[in-house]
Write a protein that holds these residues in place. Structure first.
Motif, PDB file in Angstrom:
ATOM      1  N   UNK A  97      19.492  63.933  37.594  1.00 45.49           N
ATOM      2  CA  UNK A  97      20.893  63.967  38.362  1.00 45.49           C
ATOM      3  C   UNK A  97      21.564  64.774  37.234  1.00 45.49           C
ATOM      4  N   UNK A  98      21.442  64.411  35.954  1.00 46.65           N
ATOM      5  CA  UNK A  98      22.278  65.143  34.985  1.00 46.65           C
ATOM      6  C   UNK A  98      22.198  66.933  35.033  1.00 46.65           C
ATOM      7  N   UNK A  99      20.941  67.211  35.153  1.00 41.95           N
ATOM      8  CA  UNK A  99      20.549  68.821  35.215  1.00 41.95           C
ATOM      9  C   UNK A  99      21.326  69.223  36.525  1.00 41.95           C
ATOM     10  N   UNK A 100      21.291  68.528  37.641  1.00 41.07           N
ATOM     11  CA  UNK A 100      21.746  68.900  38.964  1.00 41.07           C
ATOM     12  C   UNK A 100      23.239  68.994  38.666  1.00 41.07           C
ATOM     13  N   UNK A 101      23.942  67.933  37.887  1.00 45.76           N
ATOM     14  CA  UNK A 101      25.356  68.023  37.940  1.00 45.76           C
ATOM     15  C   UNK A 101      25.745  68.961  36.972  1.00 45.76           C
ATOM     16  N   UNK A 102      24.820  69.624  36.094  1.00 47.61           N
ATOM     17  CA  UNK A 102      25.190  70.781  34.905  1.00 47.61           C
ATOM     18  C   UNK A 102      25.218  72.134  36.088  1.00 47.61           C
ATOM     19  N   UNK A 103      24.262  72.195  36.836  1.00 46.55           N
ATOM     20  CA  UNK A 103      24.145  73.496  37.734  1.00 46.55           C
ATOM     21  C   UNK A 103      25.477  73.328  38.595  1.00 46.55           C
ATOM     22  N   UNK A 128      30.073  72.438  28.810  1.00 46.50           N
ATOM     23  CA  UNK A 128      29.121  71.762  29.600  1.00 46.50           C
ATOM     24  C   UNK A 128      27.602  71.830  28.890  1.00 46.50           C
ATOM     25  N   UNK A 129      27.403  72.503  27.810  1.00 37.25           N
ATOM     26  CA  UNK A 129      26.429  72.669  27.317  1.00 37.25           C
ATOM     27  C   UNK A 129      26.333  72.196  25.867  1.00 37.25           C
ATOM     28  N   UNK A 146      32.985  67.352  28.961  1.00 34.52           N
ATOM     29  CA  UNK A 146      33.528  68.387  29.755  1.00 34.52           C
ATOM     30  C   UNK A 146      33.144  68.103  31.242  1.00 34.52           C
ATOM     31  N   UNK A 147      32.029  67.303  31.701  1.00 34.89           N
ATOM     32  CA  UNK A 147      31.970  66.899  32.935  1.00 34.89           C
ATOM     33  C   UNK A 147      33.160  66.069  33.535  1.00 34.89           C
ATOM     34  N   UNK A 148      33.486  65.035  32.787  1.00 34.30           N
ATOM     35  CA  UNK A 148      34.612  64.044  33.497  1.00 34.30           C
ATOM     36  C   UNK A 148      35.772  64.713  33.394  1.00 34.30           C
ATOM     37  N   UNK A 149      35.947  65.724  32.456  1.00 33.51           N
ATOM     38  CA  UNK A 149      37.339  66.396  32.363  1.00 33.51           C
ATOM     39  C   UNK A 149      37.613  67.273  33.717  1.00 33.51           C
TER      40      UNK A 149
END
Length: 133
Positions: free
Chosen positions: A70-76, A100-101, A107-110
């Motif tokens: 899920x985290x990898x999918x969200x990263x993409x 993100x990296x 970074x994701x919530x922001x």
């Protein structure tokens, strides 16, 4: 890239889960280690007792694997959204892309709360178009 309310909620929940599950995992790990120390000498435990102590981690392993995917999918997803979302300022797009990296937990919530959740992002996060006379 406009998302309907259902997808916004799903992405928000998945982003929240990626923030919560590492803390949950660490909490469970310390609880497991505490229970191991409370049992005394581990060599005196039977196989059945050892299995009962280890049982939570057998159930937790699929959750950890699914959470990693899920985290990898969200990263993409977030990276594609940053690239496609041209209305955002270049500074924010670069900072969030690198973030993100480097620090995805920030970074994701922001990015979610600035560009995805609101119907229109705040003005400070958008490119200002100036008219040339």
């Amino acid at each position: 890239m406009k998302l309907n309310k259902t997808w916004k909620v799903i992405i928000g929940l998945l982003t929240g889960w990626t923030l919560i599950y590492p803390l949950l995992f660490v909490f469970l790990w310390f609880g497991f280690m505490g229970s191991m120390f409370m049992t005394g000498d581990p060599s005196s435990l039977s196989e059945q007792e050892m299995f009962s102590i280890m049982k939570p981690f057998f159930y937790l392993m699929p959750i950890i694997l699914i959470s990693s995917f899920v985290q990898m999918g969200l990263l993409v997803f977030y990276l594609i959204h940053i690239i496609i979302h041209k209305e955002g300022t270049d500074t924010m797009r670069i900072l969030l892309g690198v973030g993100l990296f480097v620090m995805p937990y920030i970074a994701m919530p922001l990015h979610y709360f600035v560009y995805i959740l609101p119907e229109t992002p705040p003005e400070w996060a958008l490119i200002k178009i100036t008219e040339v006379e």
